[in-house]
Design a protein around this motif. Structure first.
Motif, PDB file in Angstrom:
ATOM      1  N   THR A  32       0.842  -1.190   0.000  1.00  0.00           N
ATOM      2  CA  THR A  32       0.000   0.000   0.000  1.00  0.00           C
ATOM      3  C   THR A  32       0.882   1.245   0.000  1.00  0.00           C
ATOM      4  OG1 THR A  32      -1.732  -1.158   1.222  1.00  0.00           O
ATOM      5  CG2 THR A  32      -1.788   1.260   1.266  1.00  0.00           C
ATOM      6  N   TYR A  33       0.542   2.201  -0.866  1.00  0.00           N
ATOM      7  CA  TYR A  33       1.303   3.451  -0.958  1.00  0.00           C
ATOM      8  C   TYR A  33       1.013   4.344   0.240  1.00  0.00           C
ATOM      9  CZ  TYR A  33       2.633   8.044  -2.972  1.00  0.00           C
ATOM     10  OH  TYR A  33       3.160   9.285  -3.206  1.00  0.00           O
ATOM     11  N   TYR A  34      -0.273   4.675   0.459  1.00  0.00           N
ATOM     12  CA  TYR A  34      -0.636   5.509   1.606  1.00  0.00           C
ATOM     13  C   TYR A  34      -2.090   5.238   1.970  1.00  0.00           C
ATOM     14  CZ  TYR A  34      -3.516   8.715  -1.147  1.00  0.00           C
ATOM     15  OH  TYR A  34      -4.506   9.251  -1.919  1.00  0.00           O
ATOM     16  N   ALA A  35      -2.466   5.607   3.185  1.00  0.00           N
ATOM     17  CA  ALA A  35      -3.850   5.504   3.643  1.00  0.00           C
ATOM     18  C   ALA A  35      -4.106   6.632   4.630  1.00  0.00           C
ATOM     19  CB  ALA A  35      -4.121   4.147   4.284  1.00  0.00           C
ATOM     20  N   VAL A  36      -5.336   7.132   4.614  1.00  0.00           N
ATOM     21  CA  VAL A  36      -5.724   8.229   5.490  1.00  0.00           C
ATOM     22  C   VAL A  36      -6.721   7.717   6.517  1.00  0.00           C
ATOM     23  CG1 VAL A  36      -6.804  10.514   5.626  1.00  0.00           C
ATOM     24  CG2 VAL A  36      -5.394   9.907   3.637  1.00  0.00           C
ATOM     25  N   ASP A  37      -6.391   7.852   7.787  1.00  0.00           N
ATOM     26  CA  ASP A  37      -7.320   7.529   8.872  1.00  0.00           C
ATOM     27  C   ASP A  37      -7.884   8.834   9.407  1.00  0.00           C
ATOM     28  OD1 ASP A  37      -6.792   4.851   8.636  1.00  0.00           O
ATOM     29  OD2 ASP A  37      -5.355   4.779  10.287  1.00  0.00           O
ATOM     30  N   TYR A  38      -9.115   9.151   8.999  1.00  0.00           N
ATOM     31  CA  TYR A  38      -9.746  10.384   9.496  1.00  0.00           C
ATOM     32  C   TYR A  38     -10.244  10.144  10.915  1.00  0.00           C
ATOM     33  CZ  TYR A  38     -12.841  14.333  10.104  1.00  0.00           C
ATOM     34  OH  TYR A  38     -13.452  15.451  10.603  1.00  0.00           O
ATOM     35  N   LEU A  39      -9.839  11.019  11.836  1.00  0.00           N
ATOM     36  CA  LEU A  39     -10.145  10.845  13.250  1.00  0.00           C
ATOM     37  C   LEU A  39     -11.349  11.644  13.700  1.00  0.00           C
ATOM     38  CD1 LEU A  39      -6.459  11.133  14.534  1.00  0.00           C
ATOM     39  CD2 LEU A  39      -7.723   9.058  13.933  1.00  0.00           C
ATOM     40  N   GLY A  40     -11.688  12.702  12.952  1.00  0.00           N
ATOM     41  CA  GLY A  40     -12.827  13.539  13.315  1.00  0.00           C
ATOM     42  C   GLY A  40     -12.403  14.881  13.895  1.00  0.00           C
ATOM     43  N   GLY A  41     -13.368  15.781  14.007  1.00  0.00           N
ATOM     44  CA  GLY A  41     -13.137  17.062  14.663  1.00  0.00           C
ATOM     45  C   GLY A  41     -12.642  18.173  13.770  1.00  0.00           C
ATOM     46  N   ILE A  42     -12.915  18.097  12.467  1.00  0.00           N
ATOM     47  CA  ILE A  42     -12.395  19.131  11.566  1.00  0.00           C
ATOM     48  C   ILE A  42     -13.018  20.491  11.841  1.00  0.00           C
ATOM     49  CG2 ILE A  42     -14.105  18.774   9.725  1.00  0.00           C
ATOM     50  CD1 ILE A  42     -11.749  19.142   7.725  1.00  0.00           C
ATOM     51  N   ASP A  43     -14.219  20.511  12.421  1.00  0.00           N
ATOM     52  CA  ASP A  43     -14.864  21.789  12.711  1.00  0.00           C
ATOM     53  C   ASP A  43     -14.892  22.089  14.205  1.00  0.00           C
ATOM     54  OD1 ASP A  43     -16.053  24.140  11.694  1.00  0.00           O
ATOM     55  OD2 ASP A  43     -18.035  23.444  12.314  1.00  0.00           O
ATOM     56  N   THR A  44     -13.893  21.585  14.927  1.00  0.00           N
ATOM     57  CA  THR A  44     -13.739  21.917  16.335  1.00  0.00           C
ATOM     58  C   THR A  44     -12.333  22.448  16.569  1.00  0.00           C
ATOM     59  OG1 THR A  44     -13.006  19.674  16.878  1.00  0.00           O
ATOM     60  CG2 THR A  44     -15.364  20.139  17.071  1.00  0.00           C
ATOM     61  N   GLU A  45     -12.175  23.292  17.537  1.00  0.00           N
ATOM     62  CA  GLU A  45     -10.860  23.844  17.849  1.00  0.00           C
ATOM     63  C   GLU A  45     -10.039  22.788  18.570  1.00  0.00           C
ATOM     64  OE1 GLU A  45      -8.865  27.796  19.985  1.00  0.00           O
ATOM     65  OE2 GLU A  45     -11.035  27.633  19.732  1.00  0.00           O
TER      66      GLU A  45
END
Length: 303
Positions: free
Chosen positions: A186-199
């Protein structure tokens, strides 16, 4: 004095030492010069355009408070003043300069352009000046005792307007990928954790990006790495936008001081991109990808 063999041994979470607490402010007057014909300023954060990186000529103004006022029971020859450059995305760092506090200190340290070229050309790079212990001492509570323990530091952050810092990058080898449930190459993978609209707290991110160790080695060296970094960054941000869409699709605007607001500011150029425009792009993935490629200047580095 150029440095070849000095290395940092203290753990990342080390905290200042109360025996020499007075040293914490000893580097406050150090400054950073961005251009050869400019003056050093005390600012610690700089957002620069691509043209700025092309003409950049960095130098750190060295101004250390009189050590007799804060050194306590330590001795000047036990302490070094060091200059460190680090690129978070590439996970690369260099100790650029070192001088003992017992010696005459330079008025400034100029940073070699060749070194910066190995650290993304200065883009999204931190420059740190620090006072560190240089030799072993008897361990005592509240006192530095391991080489690399720092008593004071000041960090200057150079950020590109075209590359938001939304994610933390980590490396996996073949076995790590398999253990995580992915194909070994696998070249790369993104694990989105959450909270993009929180400080977020300082140092936190909304996603962890895993890159294959072989690819990471190529990304950090030579012309191939320079050309691939913006493309990879655009794909990473593409994934983050799509995976986070459910969190902000019903909102009318981004909360201030959040990763989402930061992303909109960087995608919009002179003015932040309206949230409604990003929503429209998120439901048309090919348009979103194209916009990110444009904003991150993917094509320009391929010329």
């Amino acid at each position: 004095m150029k440095v070849d063999n000095w290395h940092r041994t203290e753990p990342r979470e080390v905290r200042p030492f109360f025996e020499s607490i007075g040293a914490e402010r000893s580097l406050d007057s150090c400054g950073l010069r961005i251009y050869e014909d400019g003056d050093a300023t005390l600012n610690t954060s700089y957002e620069l355009d691509e043209i700025d990186f092309q003409r950049m000529s960095l130098a750190v103004s060295v101004k250390v408070a009189e050590y007799k006022a804060w050194i306590g029971k330590l001795k000047p020859n036990e302490l070094d003043l060091v200059l460190i450059a680090r690129h978070g995305f590439l996970k690369r760092s260099r100790v650029l300069e070192k001088v003992s506090l017992a010696q005459e200190l330079p008025g400034q340290w100029e940073i070699d352009q060749k070194v910066l070229s190995q650290l993304g050309g200065g883009r999204n790079t931190s420059i740190t000046v620090a006072i560190c212990l240089t030799e072993d001492r008897t361990e005592k509570p509240g006192s530095p005792f391991i080489p690399g323990h720092w008593l004071a530091k000041k960090t200057f952050l150079l950020r590109s307007r075209t590359m938001p810092t939304l994610f933390d990058l980590r490396v996996r080898n073949d076995e790590d990928w398999v253990a995580a449930g992915y194909p070994r190459k696998t070249y790369y993978a993104v694990d989105y954790l959450g909270g993009i609209d929180t400080e977020l707290e300082e140092g936190a991110s909304v996603a962890t990006v895993w890159v294959h160790a072989d690819a990471h080695a190529k990304l950090t060296t030579g012309a191939l790495g320079d050309s691939m970094q913006p493309l990879l960054a655009s794909e990473i941000i593409f994934s983050i936008v799509l995976e986070s869409f459910h969190e902000w699709k019903d909102q009318t605007e981004a909360a201030p001081e959040t990763p989402l607001a930061n992303l909109l500011a960087k995608l919009g150029g002179d003015r932040p991109m309206p949230l409604g425009e990003l929503k429209s792009l998120a439901v048309k993935p090919s348009h979103l990808r194209a916009t990110l490629q444009d904003r991150l200047s993917v094509l320009s580095v391929l010329r």
